[in-house]
Design a protein around this motif. Structure first.
Motif: not given
Length: 281
Positions: A1-8, A44-52, A59-68
């Motif tokens: 699954m591609k990670l989307t940069p948080i800035s987008l 496991d704190a690497s990924l946190t569920p988020v909604q859009k 969202i990866n709380s360390a890198t700010g990258q996001m899944t689809k």
């Protein structure tokens, strides 16, 4: 699954963050949130569920990258796997945000000590962290192994109840008309042909099938019914308070509420009335 940069991403709902000491679910611009606020409730704190836009991702709380954002539900991570839902089906993703176990189950529960309960085609069983079925999906009902200490799970098949261990072995045969889980108890009630008694974790009959109803032990006592009246037994099966009440509750701190002749009163473990609604006796 591609990670989307948080800035987008401009604005999303953070599923679980801490503000001070209080938990909040909020909508906020991610780029403005301090990284210290992006704390997952997962083990496991690497990924946190988020909604859009009504869909969930991580969202990866360390890198700010996001899944689809493709899920109708997205859960926290336990033992490296997060439960997700698409439509009416459940599966699991790993900490890279990739699908680890296919989204195909009608129900799914979180992993505990390497296994998770799932439901498929109206039947229950258990899978391991690779998705392999380790306890056949054949039961009409099944309790989860809710803790490391819980070695047995209550299951039902063809209208009979029994208990399995974590390997799937039916250690207590499925022969009971009704039963309840052991949880943290070493005795549990069971029934056959409308008579209730208690068994231990080996399946041995600890207290004979003799009651018309029975409840779990609490503070060393259990509520039992003979005919239309309720009383109490101890762990040896002794009726230390004979059945005489229309209704009873568990003892708590040595006292219980019972109903006698339509009136609620408090009694102690000697059946002494402590309070009858008018004052102590």
């Amino acid at each position: 699954m591609k990670l989307t940069p948080i800035s987008l991403v401009t604005s999303i709902a953070i599923a679980s963050i801490y503000v001070g000491t209080n938990l909040h679910a909020v909508t906020a611009t991610v780029a403005t949130l301090p990284s210290a606020y992006l704390i997952s409730l997962s083990e496991d704190a690497s990924l946190t569920p988020v909604q859009k836009n009504g869909k969930w991702g991580y969202i990866n709380s360390a890198t700010g990258q996001m899944t689809k954002f493709i899920y109708d539900e997205a859960g926290s991570f336990y033992e490296g796997l997060g439960k997700v839902k698409i439509g009416t089906k459940y599966g699991f993703v790993n900490l890279a945000g990739k699908q680890a176990i296919p989204v195909k189950y009608d129900e799914a529960y979180y992993f505990d000590n390497g296994i998770a309960q799932v439901k498929l085609n109206e039947k229950y069983g258990f899978i391991d962290r690779t998705g392999k079925v380790v306890i056949p999906i054949k039961y009409d009902e099944a309790e989860t192994f809710s803790s490391k200490e819980q070695k047995l799970a209550l299951v039902k098949r063809q209208d009979k109840y029994g208990f399995i261990d974590r390997t799937g072995k039916e250690v207590i045969p499925l022969k009971f008309s009704s039963a309840t889980a052991f949880y943290d108890q070493d005795l549990t009630w069971v029934s056959i042909d409308n008579k209730y008694g208690y068994i231990d974790k080996s399946g041995k009959q600890a207290i004979a099938l003799q009651f018309d109803e029975a409840q779990s032990f609490f503070e060393g006592t259990a509520r039992v019914k003979i005919g239309e009246k309720w009383g109490y037994i101890d762990r040896n099966g002794k009726q230390f308070i004979r059945p005489q009440y229309e209704e009873v509750e568990d003892f708590k701190f040595g006292l219980a509420i019972v109903k006698l002749n339509g009136k609620s009163i408090y009694i102690d473990k000697n059946a002494k009335v402590i309070w009858n609604g008018e004052g102590a006796r």
